[in-house]
Design an enzyme around this catalytic site. Structure first.
Site, PDB file in Angstrom:
ATOM      1  N   TYR A  66       0.832  -1.260  -0.118  1.00 28.22           N
ATOM      2  CA  TYR A  66      -0.143  -0.072   0.016  1.00 28.22           C
ATOM      3  C   TYR A  66       0.935   1.233  -0.321  1.00 28.22           C
ATOM      4  O   TYR A  66       1.450   1.515   0.945  1.00 28.22           O
ATOM      5  CB  TYR A  66      -1.027   0.026   1.109  1.00 28.22           C
ATOM      6  CG  TYR A  66      -1.903  -1.264   1.172  1.00 28.22           C
ATOM      7  CD1 TYR A  66      -2.090  -1.774   0.193  1.00 28.22           C
ATOM      8  CD2 TYR A  66      -2.477  -1.436   2.377  1.00 28.22           C
ATOM      9  CE1 TYR A  66      -3.285  -2.989   0.355  1.00 28.22           C
ATOM     10  CE2 TYR A  66      -3.669  -2.622   2.514  1.00 28.22           C
ATOM     11  CZ  TYR A  66      -3.630  -3.179   1.397  1.00 28.22           C
ATOM     12  OH  TYR A  66      -4.547  -4.528   1.618  1.00 28.22           O
ATOM     13  N   PHE A 215     -13.079  -5.512   1.221  1.00 30.91           N
ATOM     14  CA  PHE A 215     -14.113  -4.962   0.801  1.00 30.91           C
ATOM     15  C   PHE A 215     -15.454  -5.002   1.537  1.00 30.91           C
ATOM     16  O   PHE A 215     -16.567  -5.353   0.910  1.00 30.91           O
ATOM     17  CB  PHE A 215     -14.144  -5.161  -0.631  1.00 30.91           C
ATOM     18  CG  PHE A 215     -13.227  -4.661  -1.517  1.00 30.91           C
ATOM     19  CD1 PHE A 215     -12.326  -3.388  -1.318  1.00 30.91           C
ATOM     20  CD2 PHE A 215     -13.119  -5.234  -2.671  1.00 30.91           C
ATOM     21  CE1 PHE A 215     -11.159  -3.350  -2.155  1.00 30.91           C
ATOM     22  CE2 PHE A 215     -11.932  -4.940  -3.872  1.00 30.91           C
ATOM     23  CZ  PHE A 215     -11.133  -3.688  -3.425  1.00 30.91           C
ATOM     24  N   PRO A 216     -15.486  -4.976   2.949  1.00 34.21           N
ATOM     25  CA  PRO A 216     -16.657  -5.178   3.580  1.00 34.21           C
ATOM     26  C   PRO A 216     -17.801  -4.212   3.377  1.00 34.21           C
ATOM     27  O   PRO A 216     -19.185  -4.367   3.532  1.00 34.21           O
ATOM     28  CB  PRO A 216     -16.353  -5.096   4.905  1.00 34.21           C
ATOM     29  CG  PRO A 216     -14.821  -4.187   5.001  1.00 34.21           C
ATOM     30  CD  PRO A 216     -14.401  -4.476   3.748  1.00 34.21           C
ATOM     31  N   LEU A 217     -17.625  -3.097   2.679  1.00 31.10           N
ATOM     32  CA  LEU A 217     -18.355  -1.970   2.369  1.00 31.10           C
ATOM     33  C   LEU A 217     -18.648  -1.643   1.004  1.00 31.10           C
ATOM     34  O   LEU A 217     -19.081  -0.955   0.366  1.00 31.10           O
ATOM     35  CB  LEU A 217     -17.869  -0.700   3.072  1.00 31.10           C
ATOM     36  CG  LEU A 217     -17.876  -0.565   4.583  1.00 31.10           C
ATOM     37  CD1 LEU A 217     -17.307   0.741   5.074  1.00 31.10           C
ATOM     38  CD2 LEU A 217     -19.263  -0.848   5.385  1.00 31.10           C
ATOM     39  N   GLY A 218     -17.714  -2.730   0.135  1.00 29.83           N
ATOM     40  CA  GLY A 218     -17.812  -2.608  -1.332  1.00 29.83           C
ATOM     41  C   GLY A 218     -16.732  -2.199  -1.937  1.00 29.83           C
ATOM     42  O   GLY A 218     -16.460  -1.964  -3.090  1.00 29.83           O
ATOM     43  N   PRO A 222     -18.352   1.722  -2.922  1.00 26.94           N
ATOM     44  CA  PRO A 222     -19.272   1.559  -1.878  1.00 26.94           C
ATOM     45  C   PRO A 222     -20.729   0.919  -2.078  1.00 26.94           C
ATOM     46  O   PRO A 222     -21.206   1.438  -3.000  1.00 26.94           O
ATOM     47  CB  PRO A 222     -19.288   2.772  -0.854  1.00 26.94           C
ATOM     48  CG  PRO A 222     -18.130   3.274  -1.135  1.00 26.94           C
ATOM     49  CD  PRO A 222     -17.847   3.378  -2.631  1.00 26.94           C
ATOM     50  N   LEU A 223     -20.913  -0.088  -1.327  1.00 28.22           N
ATOM     51  CA  LEU A 223     -22.261  -0.622  -1.723  1.00 28.22           C
ATOM     52  C   LEU A 223     -23.535   0.190  -1.656  1.00 28.22           C
ATOM     53  O   LEU A 223     -23.694   1.004  -0.929  1.00 28.22           O
ATOM     54  CB  LEU A 223     -22.608  -1.507  -0.448  1.00 28.22           C
ATOM     55  CG  LEU A 223     -21.872  -2.879  -0.113  1.00 28.22           C
ATOM     56  CD1 LEU A 223     -22.060  -3.529   1.193  1.00 28.22           C
ATOM     57  CD2 LEU A 223     -22.001  -3.910  -1.165  1.00 28.22           C
TER      58      LEU A 223
HETATM   59  N1  LIG Z   1      -6.428  -8.911   0.867  1.00 26.42           N
HETATM   60  C1  LIG Z   1      -6.759  -8.147  -0.304  1.00 26.42           C
HETATM   61  O1  LIG Z   1      -6.460  -8.426  -1.371  1.00 26.42           O
HETATM   62  C2  LIG Z   1      -7.186  -6.951  -0.184  1.00 26.42           C
HETATM   63  C3  LIG Z   1      -7.983  -6.235  -1.063  1.00 26.42           C
HETATM   64  C4  LIG Z   1      -8.581  -4.791  -0.772  1.00 26.42           C
HETATM   65  C5  LIG Z   1      -8.458  -4.428   0.366  1.00 26.42           C
HETATM   66  N2  LIG Z   1      -8.027  -5.096   1.684  1.00 26.42           N
HETATM   67  C6  LIG Z   1      -8.228  -4.716   2.751  1.00 26.42           C
HETATM   68  O2  LIG Z   1      -9.222  -4.448   3.202  1.00 26.42           O
HETATM   69  C7  LIG Z   1      -9.456  -3.164   3.845  1.00 26.42           C
HETATM   70  C8  LIG Z   1     -11.000  -2.884   3.558  1.00 26.42           C
HETATM   71  O3  LIG Z   1     -11.137  -2.740   2.207  1.00 26.42           O
HETATM   72  P1  LIG Z   1     -11.285  -1.011   1.534  1.00 26.42           P
HETATM   73  O4  LIG Z   1     -10.849  -0.162   2.527  1.00 26.42           O
HETATM   74  O5  LIG Z   1     -10.600  -1.086   0.137  1.00 26.42           O
HETATM   75  O6  LIG Z   1     -12.941  -1.372   1.324  1.00 26.42           O
HETATM   76  P2  LIG Z   1     -14.123  -1.023   2.296  1.00 26.42           P
HETATM   77  O7  LIG Z   1     -13.736  -1.026   3.641  1.00 26.42           O
HETATM   78  O8  LIG Z   1     -15.266  -1.880   1.783  1.00 26.42           O
HETATM   79  O9  LIG Z   1     -14.652   0.371   1.946  1.00 26.42           O
HETATM   80  C9  LIG Z   1     -13.912   1.771   1.942  1.00 26.42           C
HETATM   81  C10 LIG Z   1     -14.809   2.644   1.301  1.00 26.42           C
HETATM   82  O10 LIG Z   1     -15.923   2.705   1.986  1.00 26.42           O
HETATM   83  C11 LIG Z   1     -15.902   4.097   2.538  1.00 26.42           C
HETATM   84  N3  LIG Z   1     -16.462   4.438   3.552  1.00 26.42           N
HETATM   85  C12 LIG Z   1     -16.402   3.927   4.932  1.00 26.42           C
HETATM   86  N4  LIG Z   1     -16.863   4.315   5.805  1.00 26.42           N
HETATM   87  C13 LIG Z   1     -18.144   5.016   5.305  1.00 26.42           C
HETATM   88  C14 LIG Z   1     -19.231   5.707   5.810  1.00 26.42           C
HETATM   89  N5  LIG Z   1     -19.465   5.415   7.176  1.00 26.42           N
HETATM   90  N6  LIG Z   1     -19.956   6.308   5.074  1.00 26.42           N
HETATM   91  C15 LIG Z   1     -19.681   6.379   3.423  1.00 26.42           C
HETATM   92  N7  LIG Z   1     -18.452   6.006   3.059  1.00 26.42           N
HETATM   93  C16 LIG Z   1     -17.755   5.000   3.761  1.00 26.42           C
HETATM   94  C17 LIG Z   1     -14.571   4.813   2.406  1.00 26.42           C
HETATM   95  O11 LIG Z   1     -14.348   6.253   1.924  1.00 26.42           O
HETATM   96  P3  LIG Z   1     -13.846   7.338   3.045  1.00 26.42           P
HETATM   97  O12 LIG Z   1     -12.467   7.232   3.126  1.00 26.42           O
HETATM   98  O13 LIG Z   1     -14.401   8.465   2.381  1.00 26.42           O
HETATM   99  O14 LIG Z   1     -14.633   6.931   4.422  1.00 26.42           O
HETATM  100  C18 LIG Z   1     -13.902   3.931   1.288  1.00 26.42           C
HETATM  101  O15 LIG Z   1     -13.918   4.511  -0.065  1.00 26.42           O
HETATM  102  C19 LIG Z   1      -8.374  -2.483   3.292  1.00 26.42           C
HETATM  103  O16 LIG Z   1      -8.413  -1.203   4.112  1.00 26.42           O
HETATM  104  C20 LIG Z   1      -7.342  -3.518   3.312  1.00 26.42           C
HETATM  105  O17 LIG Z   1      -6.787  -3.434   4.569  1.00 26.42           O
HETATM  106  C21 LIG Z   1      -7.340  -6.215   1.443  1.00 26.42           C
END
Ligand SMILES: NC(=O)c1ccc[n+]([C@@H]2O[C@H](COP(=O)([O-])OP(=O)(O)OC[C@H]3O[C@@H](n4cnc5c(N)ncnc54)[C@H](OP(=O)(O)O)[C@@H]3O)[C@@H](O)[C@H]2O)c1
Length: 289
Positions: A66, A215-218, A222-223
């Site tokens: 990252y 991607f718990p929130l998409g 986002p979802l």
């Molecule tokens: N193993 C793998 O291959 C892999 C791949 C991807 C990710 N990951 C891990 O999984 C973690 C989670 O994934 P992710 O962060 O990509 O996706 P995510 O948690 O599904 O979603 C994050 C997105 O949701 C938004 N968000 C969060 N809270 C919100 C709220 N209350 N209201 C509106 N929007 C909201 C964030 O924007 P804002 O910043 O504006 O809040 C961001 O754009 C990553 O941080 C990483 O550590 C692992």
């Protein structure tokens, strides 16, 4: 498995000898656009990490890919020396190229280099948890885990890693890894709309192994769904809160690592994920997949 006093939604879970809050934090969104380079708001990124720990979160997910190295260095700057209760999970298995791609890096030498890099950038002598990240940005690939996972197991034997996991892995790769060394978690793509791992989650729960949905929130988009909005409106909650509460209720071995670059969203997510979803809510949410 709830021996960490916490008021965070979901309580705690124990991976090997690491007890963590089921509500964790994923640091990927703290790097620059496309997960490359530094964040636009450096101090804001540090504030999110410090708020996560102040809220009682004891599980942070990162990777030296990252940035590369950006989120690890931010974590170190914000939180080192780390509180004893905090556990940082990292991932190895991909490099970054100049276009922001994620080319695989899974030779034995790649593993040794990546573990060294993570130790150095996080500023620790031992990594709490290392996930072997398989596949590519499009999803899983039917590759053998033998060379990289055997190397990680050797590094664990040498005392550089406490626990191992796999990520972006098929059930076959999970089984192949388990035949080499014990794993404490699987980190795969899963959320209300993407349910490919339903069976795997239940199998891991039966073995006491954590499932950590990425991607718990998409993720980057986002979802969004009419059913999610309807349930959220009825409960007077934010849709993201419902999505997180659903995961916590889905299975006790699910650990959350939602990402955000915003202190306000982090607080909203922590406050909202403790919602109790009724059988009617769950039936309606079931339609999303
Ligand atoms: N193993 C793998 O291959 C892999 C791949 C991807 C990710 N990951 C891990 O999984 C973690 C989670 O994934 P992710 O962060 O990509 O996706 P995510 O948690 O599904 O979603 C994050 C997105 O949701 C938004 N968000 C969060 N809270 C919100 C709220 N209350 N209201 C509106 N929007 C909201 C964030 O924007 P804002 O910043 O504006 O809040 C961001 O754009 C990553 O941080 C990483 O550590 C692992």
């Amino acid at each position: 498995m709830n021996d960490l006093p916490t008021t965070l939604p979901g309580g705690a879970w124990t991976m090997g000898d690491l007890t963590v809050t089921r509500f964790g934090y994923g640091a990927m969104q703290l790097a620059g656009p496309g997960v490359m380079g530094p964040p636009a708001d450096h101090d804001g990124a540090l504030a999110v990490l410090r708020e996560a720990v102040d809220l009682g979160i004891t599980h942070i997910d990162t990777s030296d890919a990252y940035g590369p190295h950006v989120t690890n260095r931010l974590i170190r700057e914000a939180l080192h020396p780390y509180p004893g209760s905090l556990h940082i999970a990292t991932k190895v298995g991909a490099n970054r190229d100049e276009q922001g791609g994620w080319p695989p890096a899974r030779t034995a030498e790649d593993m040794r280099r990546a573990v060294r890099d993570n130790l150095e950038t996080l500023g620790v002598d031992v990594l709490d948890l290392v996930n072997l990240r398989l596949g590519d940005a499009q999803g899983t690939l039917p590759e053998s885990v033998a060379e990289p996972f055997e190397t990680l197991a050797e590094l664990q034997q040498q005392g550089l890693i406490r626990h191992l996991g796999v990520s972006n892995a098929t059930p076959e790769q999970v089984a192949e890894a388990q035949a080499i060394a014990p794993i404490v978690c699987v980190q795969n793509l899963y959320n209300l709309a993407y349910r490919q791992d339903d069976e795997l989650i239940d199998q891991l729960a039966a073995q006491g192994i954590a499932y950590v949905p990425f991607f718990p929130l998409g993720g980057f988009s986002p979802l969004q769904s009419a059913a999610l909005s309807a349930v959220a409106t009825r409960l007077e909650a934010a849709p993201m809160s419902v999505a997180l509460a659903w995961l916590l209720q889905r299975s006790p071995n699910i650990l959350l690592i939602p990402g955000t670059s915003s202190v306000a969203h982090l607080r909203e997510n922590v406050a909202g994920a403790g919602l109790t979803l009724s059988a009617d809510d769950l039936a309606e949410l079931e339609k999303i997949a």
